[in-house]
Design a protein around this motif. Structure first.
Motif, short mmCIF file in Angstrom:
data_model
loop_
_atom_site.label_atom_id
_atom_site.label_comp_id
_atom_site.label_asym_id
_atom_site.label_seq_id
_atom_site.Cartn_x
_atom_site.Cartn_y
_atom_site.Cartn_z
N THR A 676 0.84 -1.22 0.00
CA THR A 676 0.00 0.00 0.00
C THR A 676 0.86 1.25 0.00
O THR A 676 0.59 2.21 -0.74
N ASN A 757 -6.96 -6.53 5.74
CA ASN A 757 -8.11 -6.26 4.87
C ASN A 757 -9.43 -6.46 5.61
O ASN A 757 -10.38 -5.68 5.44
N LEU A 760 -10.13 -3.50 7.92
CA LEU A 760 -10.52 -2.30 7.19
C LEU A 760 -11.92 -2.42 6.59
O LEU A 760 -12.69 -1.45 6.58
N ARG A 764 -13.91 -2.43 10.74
CA ARG A 764 -13.94 -0.95 10.69
C ARG A 764 -14.59 -0.50 9.39
O ARG A 764 -14.17 0.46 8.76
N ASP A 767 -16.02 3.09 9.35
CA ASP A 767 -14.92 4.05 9.37
C ASP A 767 -14.33 4.20 7.97
O ASP A 767 -14.11 5.31 7.47
N THR A 768 -14.10 3.07 7.33
CA THR A 768 -13.56 3.11 5.96
C THR A 768 -14.54 3.75 5.00
O THR A 768 -14.15 4.53 4.11
N GLU A 771 -14.39 7.45 5.42
CA GLU A 771 -13.15 7.97 4.84
C GLU A 771 -13.30 8.10 3.32
O GLU A 771 -12.88 9.10 2.72
#
Length: 798
Positions: A676, A757, A760, A764, A767-768, A771
């Motif tokens: 990443t 992964n 995310l 979460r 949250d992702t 974002e």
């Protein structure tokens, strides 16, 4: 949800249909669509009179936020019913009046009635809510809707300024009210008013520091809303609103919200002498101040505004004296006469002041002016309006046989009987109460006579009138005629209200009073109150006839609290601009300097004072050759960026920093993060090169040594601070690591083998998602600005 809950919410729901009705029925005056609602609500509330007159309370509860002890609890007793009837009854008459007063072709009536319904629903919410947080919510909605209604004619500067002033003062009071509510909750553990009353009676909390603090916070909220001295200055400027707004908000409803709050909270705080003295003194000062300066005004609505301030002070002072029952536990009628007088005058004030505001609107509507210096001799042109004016004004002056005379007599009785209370004995400052009350009543008589005889008697001045005067259409006269009819009916037959409306309301104020038998009489014999009334009439007539000889006394008061407010607002703008110019310099580097300085100062202070620094090497892994080499490369690349003069070199070095970090991830066995990081750094370098290609040549400014030194110091401090935070956090384990939870449940609950992964996307996920939403919004904004910029250049080139 019960019918009472729907009664509160119905204006808000009804308001949602206004845009649709306005669009589908363009020829319909929106007032006719709104009018049925307050009529239905008023009739529904009238059916509740048998319940409250039997001294019963209707309590309905709906869970809202149980975890915070916040429920939508409705409490209908004599006090809340009295205010609810005023809100809906006067509201219906105002809506009928506004239907003829406002021109549907010239005004944005959909907005006007939308705001008005918001206000009506919010006022019902205030007087029917038993939960203080719910009450506060509706309280602030009244401030917002009042702001919108006062500034309805927003093209006028005075309307905008008046709306802003009302918002500043009432919202300031609202925040104080919220603080008082929170303190009261900390003191009692409940937001429910009835539960708090029970707790206060059972527990001795009067010595608790939160008791007095919460009391004064709540009083501040009530005083600002009810325009008490020195917070009264917003009310005269609010007269820039349309007359229906003034008749509804500023005579019958909104300004009574503070009075309702004090009446409702009396069982909680009245044991304290501070409560009695504060309310009584502020009320009597407001009464005298408002009546004295009302005589000075030359605008009809200006006179009515100051008279409203004065009348609100009268009611407030009576509530202060009435609360003495809790302090002295009296066994006679002395304690009830003041509270009964305050609630009776509350009703009377709504009737005569509402009719007078409507009268002022009619005069303005038909003549084109409200300046009493230009008006005169209108009784022959407007006989019905003159009749409305004389009945309303004589009632306000306290003349028989109108309802204002009865409540004024009860007011004098309450002021004279304060000798029964130790705190208000004639040997103390209490002797000033009847004296100031009598003086204020004299000025009340004077401005009441001005409203009638300066406008409708005297010389007719057609050359100073924008329009030729004539009687208003019958539709505009119906509402004030109904109100003055109530003035007469209540004046002649006052006991139709005494035991049906007023007695239950008095009992509700005191809480523990089972019933109160109230009888109102016109004649009480040759007592002190009688001679006080005669004195008011004689001196009032004399001063009215000689006004031109003593009016210069007002020149002794060139400055006012309003002057102070204007000074602070103007200076506040200048000071704010000067302060803003000091730190808004247009440099991102300077802004970052401020942010990081504050961050280091606060974080460092917290770490040092709370013993947050925790450093030991027990849990640290071994540092190998690869980590040392990569650290040196990363540090060298970072420092080199500061000294390079080429943008291309800076970008390459910045990429080297990012790639070095990705190699750390490889060494620490985090391939996903490494991949990443590599992708992000590659894309970032490419975007930087693309963007910098279009920038002009780099012209560096020569920066002083001091400037560079400041940047260097704050940069080093930020690095040290966050390094300490990272090391201390690693070495301080207050809880078990959450990593074991992810290790155990990644495959079981998310059916995934890649832990990063799964965290995310699943654990979460929201949250992702947020974002991504933020990045999407930012991308749309950037794209829009680029398109606008390119479009602007293209238009210029053309």
């Amino acid at each position: 949800m019960t019918l009472l809950h729907w009664a509160i919410l119905s204006p808000f729901i009804y308001a949602l249909f206004i845009p649709l009705v306005h669009k589908c029925f363009k020829n319909l005056h929106m007032g006719w669509f709104i009018l049925p609602l307050p009529i239905v609500l008023f009739c529904y509330l009238l059916n509740m009179i048998p319940i409250t007159s039997a001294n019963k309370t209707l309590v309905e509860e709906v869970n809202w936020i149980p975890s915070l002890n916040i429920d939508f609890t409705v409490n209908l007793d004599g006090l809340s019913l009295l205010f609810s009837l005023l809100i809906t009854g006067i509201g219906a008459l105002v809506l009928l009046y506004s239907t003829f007063y406002l021109d549907k072709k010239k005004e944005k009536l959909n907005l006007f009635y939308f705001y008005l319904l918001l206000f009506m629903g919010a006022m019902l919410g205030i007087v029917l809510s038993d939960n203080l947080i719910v009450l506060y919510t509706f309280w602030e909605i009244t401030s917002l809707s009042s702001f919108l209604l006062i500034g309805y004619w927003n093209e006028r500067e005075k309307s905008r300024n008046g709306a802003l002033k009302s918002m500043i003062i009432t919202v300031f009071g609202g925040l104080s009210l919220l603080g008082g509510i929170i303190l009261l909750y900390l003191l009692t553990g409940s937001f429910e008013i009835q539960e708090i009353i029970v707790y206060i009676r059972q527990q001795d909390v009067h010595s608790h520091p939160f008791f007095l603090l919460s009391m004064f916070c709540l009083l501040l909220g009530a005083f600002t809303k009810s325009a008490q001295f020195p917070f009264h200055i917003w009310l005269p400027d609010a007269m820039e609103a349309p007359t229906p707004v003034s008749a509804y908000l500023h005579s019958a409803t909104m300004v009574k919200a503070g009075i309702y709050l004090i009446a409702r909270l009396t069982p909680i705080y009245a044991q304290s002498a501070y409560w009695l003295w504060t309310i009584a003194v502020v009320g009597i000062i407001t009464l005298l101040y408002g009546s004295f300066f009302a005589v000075k005004q030359t605008d009809l609505k200006g006179i009515l505004a100051y008279s409203t301030i004065s009348q609100l002070g009268l009611i407030m002072s009576l509530l202060g004296l009435g609360a003495a029952n809790f302090h002295f536990h009296l066994e006679n009628d002395y304690y009830t006469i003041a509270t009964a007088a305050s609630l009776f005058h509350l009703v009377n004030h709504a009737t005569f002041k509402g009719s007078l505001f409507m009268m002022a609107g009619i005069v303005d509507h038909e003549t084109g002016t409200r300046d009493i210096r230009k008006l005169g001799g209108l009784m022959t042109f407007m006989p019905i309006t003159f009749s409305i004016a004389i009945i309303g004004a004589f009632s306000m002056a306290g003349l028989p046989p109108f309802n204002g005379f009865l409540s004024k007599e009860m007011f004098f009785t309450a002021m004279v009987t304060i000798k029964e209370f130790d705190l208000f004995q004639f040997g103390t400052w209490g002797v000033l109460f009847p004296i100031l009350a009598w003086i204020a009543s004299v000025f009340t008589f004077i401005y009441s006579m001005m409203l009638v005889f300066k406008v409708f008697a005297g010389k007719y001045k057609p050359e100073q009138l924008p329009n030729k005067p004539h009687e208003a259409p019958i539709g505009m006269l119906i509402s004030p005629l109904i109100l003055v009819s109530l003035v007469i009916v209540i004046g002649l037959f006052p006991n139709i209200l005494s035991n049906t409306i007023l007695s239950p309301a008095v009992a509700a104020v005191y809480g523990d009073v089972p019933s109160y038998d109230l009888h109102i009489y016109h004649w009480h014999g040759f007592n002190i109150e009688f001679f006080m009334t005669i004195g008011v009439f004689v001196l009032g007539v004399l001063l009215s006839l000689t006004f031109t000889k003593w009016k210069n006394i007002y020149r002794m008061f060139p400055y006012s609290i309003n002057t102070l407010y204007d000074f602070l607002i103007e200076k506040g703008k200048v000071w704010a601009k000067q302060l803003t110019n000091r730190y808004m310099v247009g440099s991102i580097r300077t802004y970052l300097f401020y942010i990081f300085t504050f961050l280091v100062a606060i974080t460092g202070y917290t770490l040092l004072t709370k013993n947050g620094v925790n450093f030991h090497g027990k849990n640290l892994a071994q540092i190998g050759l690869y980590e040392i080499v990569l650290s040196l490369v990363l540090i060298g690349a970072t420092i080199s960026i500061l000294f390079t003069k080429s943008r291309l070199t800076s970008i390459i070095l910045l990429g080297a920093v990012g790639y070095s970090v990705s190699l750390f991830f490889v060494i620490f066995r985090a391939p996903d993060l490494a991949l990443t990081q590599l992708v992000i750094e590659t894309v970032s370098v490419a975007l930087f090169l693309l963007c910098f290609y279009h920038l002009p040549r780099n012209a560096r400014k020569k920066e002083s040594i001091g400037f560079k030194m400041n940047n260097a110091i704050i940069s080093v401090l930020v690095g040290i601070t966050f390094s300490i935070i990272a090391i201390s956090s690693y070495n301080t384990k207050l809880f078990d690591s959450i990593s074991s939870y992810y290790i155990e449940n990644t495959y079981k609950k998310a059916a995934g083998e890649n832990m990063v992964n799964v965290i995310l996307v699943d654990f979460r996920g929201f949250d992702t998602l947020f974002e991504i939403a933020v990045l999407t919004i930012a991308a749309i904004g950037i794209y829009t600005m680029i398109k606008l910029r390119l479009g602007g250049h293209n238009s210029e080139n053309k």
